[in-house]
Design a protein around this motif. Structure first.
Motif, PDB file in Angstrom:
ATOM      1  N   ALA A 116       0.836  -1.206   0.000  1.00  0.00           N
ATOM      2  CA  ALA A 116       0.000   0.000   0.000  1.00  0.00           C
ATOM      3  C   ALA A 116       0.870   1.255   0.000  1.00  0.00           C
ATOM      4  O   ALA A 116       0.567   2.232  -0.694  1.00  0.00           O
ATOM      5  CB  ALA A 116      -0.930   0.002   1.212  1.00  0.00           C
ATOM      6  N   LEU A 117       1.959   1.219   0.753  1.00  0.00           N
ATOM      7  CA  LEU A 117       2.895   2.344   0.753  1.00  0.00           C
ATOM      8  C   LEU A 117       3.460   2.570  -0.636  1.00  0.00           C
ATOM      9  O   LEU A 117       3.551   3.710  -1.108  1.00  0.00           O
ATOM     10  CB  LEU A 117       4.027   2.098   1.752  1.00  0.00           C
ATOM     11  N   GLY A 118       3.830   1.492  -1.316  1.00  0.00           N
ATOM     12  CA  GLY A 118       4.369   1.609  -2.658  1.00  0.00           C
ATOM     13  C   GLY A 118       3.377   2.246  -3.621  1.00  0.00           C
ATOM     14  O   GLY A 118       3.742   3.083  -4.448  1.00  0.00           O
ATOM     15  N   VAL A 119       2.108   1.872  -3.479  1.00  0.00           N
ATOM     16  CA  VAL A 119       1.055   2.449  -4.328  1.00  0.00           C
ATOM     17  C   VAL A 119       0.960   3.954  -4.097  1.00  0.00           C
ATOM     18  O   VAL A 119       0.925   4.748  -5.050  1.00  0.00           O
ATOM     19  CB  VAL A 119      -0.300   1.767  -4.043  1.00  0.00           C
ATOM     20  N   ILE A 120       0.928   4.364  -2.838  1.00  0.00           N
ATOM     21  CA  ILE A 120       0.797   5.793  -2.528  1.00  0.00           C
ATOM     22  C   ILE A 120       2.049   6.560  -2.930  1.00  0.00           C
ATOM     23  O   ILE A 120       1.969   7.689  -3.435  1.00  0.00           O
ATOM     24  CB  ILE A 120       0.482   6.007  -1.036  1.00  0.00           C
ATOM     25  N   LEU A 121       3.219   5.966  -2.756  1.00  0.00           N
ATOM     26  CA  LEU A 121       4.460   6.618  -3.190  1.00  0.00           C
ATOM     27  C   LEU A 121       4.432   6.887  -4.690  1.00  0.00           C
ATOM     28  O   LEU A 121       4.942   7.915  -5.156  1.00  0.00           O
ATOM     29  CB  LEU A 121       5.663   5.747  -2.842  1.00  0.00           C
ATOM     30  N   ALA A 122       3.833   5.972  -5.440  1.00  0.00           N
ATOM     31  CA  ALA A 122       3.793   6.133  -6.888  1.00  0.00           C
ATOM     32  C   ALA A 122       2.841   7.241  -7.314  1.00  0.00           C
ATOM     33  O   ALA A 122       3.154   8.007  -8.239  1.00  0.00           O
ATOM     34  CB  ALA A 122       3.387   4.815  -7.551  1.00  0.00           C
ATOM     35  N   ILE A 123       1.677   7.342  -6.648  1.00  0.00           N
ATOM     36  CA  ILE A 123       0.696   8.337  -7.091  1.00  0.00           C
ATOM     37  C   ILE A 123       0.917   9.701  -6.455  1.00  0.00           C
ATOM     38  O   ILE A 123       0.524  10.721  -7.011  1.00  0.00           O
ATOM     39  CB  ILE A 123      -0.750   7.860  -6.837  1.00  0.00           C
ATOM     40  N   HIS A 124       1.565   9.713  -5.274  1.00  0.00           N
ATOM     41  CA  HIS A 124       1.833  11.003  -4.616  1.00  0.00           C
ATOM     42  C   HIS A 124       3.033  10.815  -3.683  1.00  0.00           C
ATOM     43  O   HIS A 124       2.857  10.502  -2.504  1.00  0.00           O
ATOM     44  CB  HIS A 124       0.618  11.462  -3.822  1.00  0.00           C
ATOM     45  N   PRO A 125       4.243  10.986  -4.190  1.00  0.00           N
ATOM     46  CA  PRO A 125       5.451  10.712  -3.410  1.00  0.00           C
ATOM     47  C   PRO A 125       5.499  11.430  -2.062  1.00  0.00           C
ATOM     48  O   PRO A 125       5.925  10.842  -1.061  1.00  0.00           O
ATOM     49  CB  PRO A 125       6.585  11.174  -4.324  1.00  0.00           C
ATOM     50  N   LEU A 126       5.072  12.697  -2.007  1.00  0.00           N
ATOM     51  CA  LEU A 126       5.127  13.431  -0.749  1.00  0.00           C
ATOM     52  C   LEU A 126       4.224  12.796   0.301  1.00  0.00           C
ATOM     53  O   LEU A 126       4.625  12.644   1.469  1.00  0.00           O
ATOM     54  CB  LEU A 126       4.725  14.895  -0.963  1.00  0.00           C
ATOM     55  N   ILE A 127       3.026  12.392  -0.097  1.00  0.00           N
ATOM     56  CA  ILE A 127       2.121  11.733   0.848  1.00  0.00           C
ATOM     57  C   ILE A 127       2.718  10.400   1.294  1.00  0.00           C
ATOM     58  O   ILE A 127       2.592  10.008   2.463  1.00  0.00           O
ATOM     59  CB  ILE A 127       0.732  11.521   0.227  1.00  0.00           C
ATOM     60  N   GLY A 128       3.399   9.718   0.381  1.00  0.00           N
ATOM     61  CA  GLY A 128       4.074   8.477   0.769  1.00  0.00           C
ATOM     62  C   GLY A 128       5.117   8.714   1.841  1.00  0.00           C
ATOM     63  O   GLY A 128       5.233   7.944   2.802  1.00  0.00           O
ATOM     64  N   LEU A 129       5.878   9.785   1.711  1.00  0.00           N
ATOM     65  CA  LEU A 129       6.881  10.117   2.728  1.00  0.00           C
ATOM     66  C   LEU A 129       6.213  10.502   4.044  1.00  0.00           C
ATOM     67  O   LEU A 129       6.711  10.154   5.129  1.00  0.00           O
ATOM     68  CB  LEU A 129       7.774  11.264   2.224  1.00  0.00           C
ATOM     69  N   ILE A 130       5.083  11.198   3.963  1.00  0.00           N
ATOM     70  CA  ILE A 130       4.342  11.538   5.177  1.00  0.00           C
ATOM     71  C   ILE A 130       3.798  10.266   5.832  1.00  0.00           C
ATOM     72  O   ILE A 130       3.768  10.154   7.069  1.00  0.00           O
ATOM     73  CB  ILE A 130       3.207  12.529   4.855  1.00  0.00           C
ATOM     74  N   GLN A 131       3.388   9.297   5.012  1.00  0.00           N
ATOM     75  CA  GLN A 131       2.968   7.999   5.555  1.00  0.00           C
ATOM     76  C   GLN A 131       4.093   7.364   6.376  1.00  0.00           C
ATOM     77  O   GLN A 131       3.867   6.863   7.483  1.00  0.00           O
ATOM     78  CB  GLN A 131       2.605   7.042   4.422  1.00  0.00           C
ATOM     79  N   ILE A 132       5.285   7.360   5.807  1.00  0.00           N
ATOM     80  CA  ILE A 132       6.432   6.770   6.505  1.00  0.00           C
ATOM     81  C   ILE A 132       6.667   7.482   7.832  1.00  0.00           C
ATOM     82  O   ILE A 132       6.883   6.845   8.874  1.00  0.00           O
ATOM     83  CB  ILE A 132       7.687   6.834   5.622  1.00  0.00           C
ATOM     84  N   ALA A 133       6.611   8.817   7.813  1.00  0.00           N
ATOM     85  CA  ALA A 133       6.818   9.596   9.039  1.00  0.00           C
ATOM     86  C   ALA A 133       5.734   9.285  10.069  1.00  0.00           C
ATOM     87  O   ALA A 133       6.026   9.175  11.271  1.00  0.00           O
ATOM     88  CB  ALA A 133       6.828  11.090   8.708  1.00  0.00           C
ATOM     89  N   THR A 134       4.489   9.137   9.605  1.00  0.00           N
ATOM     90  CA  THR A 134       3.390   8.818  10.519  1.00  0.00           C
ATOM     91  C   THR A 134       3.615   7.459  11.164  1.00  0.00           C
ATOM     92  O   THR A 134       3.468   7.296  12.383  1.00  0.00           O
ATOM     93  CB  THR A 134       2.044   8.821   9.754  1.00  0.00           C
ATOM     94  N   TRP A 135       3.968   6.477  10.335  1.00  0.00           N
ATOM     95  CA  TRP A 135       4.208   5.127  10.863  1.00  0.00           C
ATOM     96  C   TRP A 135       5.325   5.147  11.899  1.00  0.00           C
ATOM     97  O   TRP A 135       5.194   4.565  12.987  1.00  0.00           O
ATOM     98  CB  TRP A 135       4.566   4.167   9.724  1.00  0.00           C
ATOM     99  N   LEU A 136       6.425   5.808  11.568  1.00  0.00           N
ATOM    100  CA  LEU A 136       7.564   5.848  12.485  1.00  0.00           C
ATOM    101  C   LEU A 136       7.204   6.535  13.802  1.00  0.00           C
ATOM    102  O   LEU A 136       7.587   6.052  14.885  1.00  0.00           O
ATOM    103  CB  LEU A 136       8.746   6.569  11.830  1.00  0.00           C
ATOM    104  N   LEU A 137       6.471   7.632  13.730  1.00  0.00           N
ATOM    105  CA  LEU A 137       6.092   8.356  14.935  1.00  0.00           C
ATOM    106  C   LEU A 137       5.233   7.490  15.853  1.00  0.00           C
ATOM    107  O   LEU A 137       5.512   7.359  17.052  1.00  0.00           O
ATOM    108  CB  LEU A 137       5.339   9.636  14.563  1.00  0.00           C
TER     109      LEU A 137
END
Length: 197
Positions: free
Chosen positions: A110-131
């Motif tokens: 799912a992360l890969g899908v979001i990174l492909a359609i909106h890279p910035l949101i994908g990076l925000i996803q990663i930050a959210t998960w890590l937090l």
């Protein structure tokens, strides 16, 4: 015709289970029958291989990322085609054709899908998960919070409606795949992330 062919191609790519392939190559136990019995990066790590877990994570992200990038670069960047391709890849991970339709939970794909359609949101996803993971030390909780937040992030970014809907569909499917984890979180019996291992 593309609306049938591209999701089907995405599904076939998504059906390649990174955890099973990596575990076989590294001579690790089969993740479908060992540990949590989930063919995903977390379970490969649980089975004792950091390298295997990293390779699994990268492979699962790539399954969601690469099909969409290929379509957008070489065929069309029409939003519905990208959504259909990404959803196909995600469903392939959940229900892999090559492994009797028994797949993983889909967080990395799912992360890969979001990174492909909106890279910035994908990076925000990663930050959210890590937090969330660092604060509460539950991988599943971090995944669920991130999944819930993703359609909101896409909406705030003013994305295509189809991308927002895709984020919502992925979130619903991720919650469904994590129903056992949700039960353990409520019962406070869910395994925590062990830092420093």
């Amino acid at each position: 015709m593309l609306y049938w062919l591209l999701p089907a191609a995405g599904y076939l790519i998504g059906s390649v289970s990174s955890a099973i392939v990596v575990s076989a190559l590294l001579q690790l136990p089969d993740p479908r029958t060992s540990g949590s019995r989930n063919p995903g990066a977390t379970n490969v790590l649980r089975l004792g291989s950091k390298i295997g877990a990293l390779l699994t994570l990268v492979g699962d992200i790539a399954k969601g990322l690469l099909p969409i990038l290929a379509v957008s670069c070489w065929i069309s960047d029409h939003a519905l085609l990208l959504v259909a391709t990404g959803l196909g890849a995600f469903l392939g991970h959940l229900f892999p054709l090559y492994f009797k339709f028994a797949g993983g939970k889909g967080v990395a794909t799912a992360l890969g899908v979001i990174l492909a359609i909106h890279p910035l949101i994908g990076l925000i996803q990663i930050a959210t998960w890590l937090l969330v993971a660092l604060v509460f030390r539950y991988s599943s909780l971090a995944a669920l919070v991130t999944a819930t937040a993703t359609p909101v992030y896409l909406w705030l970014a003013g994305d295509e409606t189809s991308f927002i809907v895709l984020g919502g569909v992925l979130a619903v499917l991720l919650f469904w795949r994590h129903w056992q984890n949700i039960g353990r979180l409520i019962a406070r019996t869910e395994s925590k992330i062990r830092l420093g291992r």
